[in-house]
Design a protein around this motif. Structure first.
Motif, PDB file in Angstrom:
ATOM      1  N   PRO A  29      18.166 -61.220 -50.371  1.00 39.33           N
ATOM      2  CA  PRO A  29      17.240 -60.132 -50.023  1.00 39.33           C
ATOM      3  C   PRO A  29      15.928 -60.630 -49.432  1.00 39.33           C
ATOM      4  CG  PRO A  29      17.253 -60.492 -52.386  1.00 39.33           C
ATOM      5  CD  PRO A  29      18.337 -61.369 -51.820  1.00 39.33           C
ATOM      6  N   LYS A  30      15.626 -61.905 -49.586  1.00 38.88           N
ATOM      7  CA  LYS A  30      14.390 -62.480 -49.042  1.00 38.88           C
ATOM      8  C   LYS A  30      14.733 -63.739 -48.249  1.00 38.88           C
ATOM      9  CE  LYS A  30      11.594 -60.784 -52.912  1.00 38.88           C
ATOM     10  NZ  LYS A  30      10.670 -61.154 -54.007  1.00 38.88           N
ATOM     11  N   PRO A  31      15.318 -63.583 -47.090  1.00 34.76           N
ATOM     12  CA  PRO A  31      15.771 -64.766 -46.328  1.00 34.76           C
ATOM     13  C   PRO A  31      14.643 -65.700 -45.918  1.00 34.76           C
ATOM     14  CG  PRO A  31      15.846 -62.793 -44.967  1.00 34.76           C
ATOM     15  CD  PRO A  31      15.571 -62.333 -46.364  1.00 34.76           C
ATOM     16  N   GLY A  32      13.415 -65.173 -45.777  1.00 38.83           N
ATOM     17  CA  GLY A  32      12.302 -66.029 -45.393  1.00 38.83           C
ATOM     18  C   GLY A  32      11.989 -67.083 -46.428  1.00 38.83           C
ATOM     19  N   ASN A  33      12.232 -66.791 -47.713  1.00 46.77           N
ATOM     20  CA  ASN A  33      11.948 -67.755 -48.768  1.00 46.77           C
ATOM     21  C   ASN A  33      12.903 -68.930 -48.756  1.00 46.77           C
ATOM     22  OD1 ASN A  33       9.796 -66.331 -49.695  1.00 46.77           O
ATOM     23  ND2 ASN A  33      10.897 -65.284 -51.323  1.00 46.77           N
ATOM     24  N   SER A  34      14.061 -68.758 -48.145  1.00 54.50           N
ATOM     25  CA  SER A  34      15.011 -69.869 -48.092  1.00 54.50           C
ATOM     26  C   SER A  34      14.587 -70.934 -47.091  1.00 54.50           C
ATOM     27  CB  SER A  34      16.407 -69.346 -47.704  1.00 54.50           C
ATOM     28  OG  SER A  34      16.388 -68.778 -46.399  1.00 54.50           O
ATOM     29  N   GLN A  35      13.683 -70.550 -46.175  1.00 50.40           N
ATOM     30  CA  GLN A  35      13.204 -71.513 -45.181  1.00 50.40           C
ATOM     31  C   GLN A  35      12.040 -72.322 -45.716  1.00 50.40           C
ATOM     32  OE1 GLN A  35      14.419 -72.319 -42.284  1.00 50.40           O
ATOM     33  NE2 GLN A  35      12.794 -73.785 -41.795  1.00 50.40           N
ATOM     34  N   ALA A  36      11.068 -71.643 -46.283  1.00 52.94           N
ATOM     35  CA  ALA A  36       9.893 -72.337 -46.806  1.00 52.94           C
ATOM     36  C   ALA A  36       9.148 -71.420 -47.738  1.00 52.94           C
ATOM     37  CB  ALA A  36       8.974 -72.775 -45.657  1.00 52.94           C
ATOM     38  N   ASP A  54      17.939 -67.714 -37.208  1.00 53.45           N
ATOM     39  CA  ASP A  54      18.261 -68.141 -38.568  1.00 53.45           C
ATOM     40  C   ASP A  54      16.971 -68.320 -39.360  1.00 53.45           C
ATOM     41  OD1 ASP A  54      21.041 -68.233 -38.216  1.00 53.45           O
ATOM     42  OD2 ASP A  54      20.907 -70.219 -37.277  1.00 53.45           O
ATOM     43  N   PRO A  55      17.005 -67.997 -40.651  1.00 56.63           N
ATOM     44  CA  PRO A  55      18.143 -67.519 -41.443  1.00 56.63           C
ATOM     45  C   PRO A  55      18.475 -66.063 -41.154  1.00 56.63           C
ATOM     46  CG  PRO A  55      16.181 -67.598 -42.790  1.00 56.63           C
ATOM     47  CD  PRO A  55      15.795 -68.204 -41.482  1.00 56.63           C
ATOM     48  N   ALA A  56      19.730 -65.715 -41.365  1.00 60.37           N
ATOM     49  CA  ALA A  56      20.183 -64.356 -41.096  1.00 60.37           C
ATOM     50  C   ALA A  56      19.404 -63.377 -41.955  1.00 60.37           C
ATOM     51  CB  ALA A  56      21.674 -64.243 -41.390  1.00 60.37           C
ATOM     52  N   GLY A  57      18.968 -62.282 -41.312  1.00 62.73           N
ATOM     53  CA  GLY A  57      18.225 -61.257 -42.031  1.00 62.73           C
ATOM     54  C   GLY A  57      16.769 -61.180 -41.642  1.00 62.73           C
ATOM     55  N   VAL A  58      16.237 -62.182 -40.925  1.00 59.57           N
ATOM     56  CA  VAL A  58      14.834 -62.122 -40.515  1.00 59.57           C
ATOM     57  C   VAL A  58      14.685 -61.069 -39.424  1.00 59.57           C
ATOM     58  CG1 VAL A  58      14.359 -64.528 -41.097  1.00 59.57           C
ATOM     59  CG2 VAL A  58      15.165 -63.944 -38.799  1.00 59.57           C
ATOM     60  N   GLY A  59      13.503 -60.445 -39.390  1.00 63.72           N
ATOM     61  CA  GLY A  59      13.254 -59.402 -38.410  1.00 63.72           C
ATOM     62  C   GLY A  59      13.704 -58.034 -38.868  1.00 63.72           C
TER      63      GLY A  59
END
Length: 496
Positions: free
Chosen positions: A260-267, A189-194
């Protein structure tokens, strides 16, 4: 030539016969005095930087000291006359209120950016440590996480990662282990990373959704017709996919809910999280002035009043003659001179900043009354220079990287500088940008207006500008062209 003779500038000249001769040359070169260089640097400093500089001078120069520990801020009026606060506590309370403000609009900026407690890499590494993996696969997964960008996207191919590991460690990576490590990362998580690209990122998120008709149609669109979907060519997309208009609308609506940018939802990236904005000025209307055309302009810097230490103001006793005393006297004089110079430069800097800010408030009084960006008038550096009698370079340095706090938000000073689209036009670019944004927001999203149509509408509203200017302003607003703005209206979603 003897050593006592003055040195002259000489150049060597070769003629056609290759004879060596000497020639004298005079030239005028303009240079800045050391004090002018220091003044320019201090003028460019924002509130936080000048506070650090004062602290550094207090630590390094024993002749410089703070007269008192309490805050010392300069209050001066805006467009009319001088007005002081009634109490020091009132001023502190107002500034504290500004520091608690958040973002109140497109042009307002938060005082501080909230830092996330856990970065994306830390979150993914923690999740990997909780999975049931072999030590070898877990190390591979950790290495893959190190190759993700801030959006959670994989920046290199799995084969390139395997080659890199082999070169640096000498270990041959089994393809099956690499596949297991990649699958582990893509399951986090979040879905879409990698994911390797945008299509892969959206597909990963859809795979975790419940199996519905909308999900299957959305996966088909992304898998087979991604190029048509990106350019929003929905007519051709409907023909190619064979979907009904309603099923296409539902599938597109589902895709629009994906990130489209799941990494930004984390930090947020470290640079964004560390952003800290401290306003250099405060501007507020004078409540005691009935017409509302009078403002209070304040420097927000927290700087104590500086004075030269009494111990460094002693008079020299010229009758005492000794090498040790001469060195002490020279030290005292130099430190005292440096302290006086810094105090004078700081006062000059503050006076310049206040003069520039007062001129901005005078020219943009309508904005400070309403805080409506559309009310900003055309203004350039030359306009401020004519009021303050300061050089253009001084105005530029005094406004660069500085912010002003008002009761409605925090604004960069550069926002107030804008040229007229035409020399004979009294409208500012802010007014045109606001009108253009209003027109685009009210358009039919299924049939967006072209740049030609936008130009005609602006001309009909008394804003005669060229089509290329409309395109430039649209790009400044980060608004795509008509095809990029086209969306499919669905019963399950609402237009933005």
């Amino acid at each position: 030539m003897s050593g006592d003779e003055p040195k002259k500038l000489r150049t060597f000249v070769f003629d056609m016969n290759e004879k060596l001769s000497l020639a004298q040359k005079q030239a005028m070169v303009q240079t800045l005095a050391p004090l002018q260089v220091r003044y320019v640097k201090m003028l460019e400093m924002n509130a936080a930087a000048i506070e650090d500089e004062v602290e550094r001078q207090l630590d390094e120069n024993p002749a410089l000291e703070a007269e008192k520990e309490a805050e010392s801020q300069v209050d001066i009026s805006g467009a009319t006359d001088s007005v002081d606060y009634d109490r020091e506590d009132d001023r502190a309370d107002i500034y504290a209120a500004y520091r608690r403000m958040g973002s109140g609009g497109d042009n307002r900026m938060p005082m501080e950016a909230n830092a996330a407690s856990e970065t994306l890499a830390e979150s993914l590494q923690r999740q990997i440590s909780e999975l049931e993996l072999t030590d070898h696969v877990r190390r591979l997964a950790m290495y893959i996480v190190g190759n993700l960008d801030d959006n959670g996207r994989l920046t290199r191919s799995p084969q390139a990662i395997m080659d890199d590991i082999a070169i640096h460690t000498g270990l041959e990576i089994d393809g099956e282990d690499m596949h297991s490590a990649m699958s582990a990362v893509r399951s986090l998580d979040p879905a879409g990373v990698g994911a390797s690209d945008l299509r892969d990122c959206l597909m990963l998120q859809l795979e975790r959704r419940a199996r519905t008709q909308e999900r299957e149609d959305a996966m088909t669109l992304l898998d087979r017709y991604f190029d048509l979907f990106v350019v929003k060519n929905f007519d051709r997309l409907r023909v190619k996919s064979g979907l009904s208009e309603q099923r296409l609308e539902d599938a597109v609506a589902l895709i629009r809910t994906l990130n489209p940018k799941p990494g930004n939802s984390q930090a947020e990236p470290v640079a964004d999280r560390a952003m800290h904005i401290t306003p250099d000025f405060m501007v507020e209307p004078d409540e005691n002035y009935q017409t509302g055309d009078r403002f209070i302009v304040t420097l927000t810097q927290n700087i104590p009043e500086l004075v030269v230490s009494e111990s460094y103001n002693v008079k020299d006793d010229e009758k005492i003659k000794s090498e040790r005393y001469d060195k002490a006297r020279l030290f005292i004089r130099s430190r005292r001179q440096e302290a006086n110079e810094f105090i004078d430069l700081l006062a000059r800097r503050n006076a310049t900043l206040l003069a520039v800010m007062k001129a901005i408030v005078k020219l943009q009084a309508e904005f400070f009354r309403t805080e409506d960006p559309a009310s900003i008038k055309p203004m350039i550096l030359k306009d401020i220079s004519e009021i303050t009698d300061k050089d253009l370079s001084v105005i530029s340095r005094a406004t660069s990287g500085k912010y002003v706090a008002t009761p409605g938000g925090v604004y960069p000073l550069k926002m107030f500088f804008n040229e007229r689209p035409h020399d004979d036009m009294e409208l500012s670019s802010h007014k045109i940008l606001t009108e253009l944004k209003t027109i685009i927001e009210s358009e039919d999203k299924r049939k967006p207006l072209s740049d030609d149509a936008l130009t005609e509408m602006l001309v009909s509203r008394g804003m005669p500008i060229a089509r290329r200017t409309v395109a430039k302003y649209r790009e400044q607003l980060n608004i795509p062209n008509s095809r990029g703005r086209r969306i499919m209206k669905s019963k399950n979603t609402q237009d933005n």
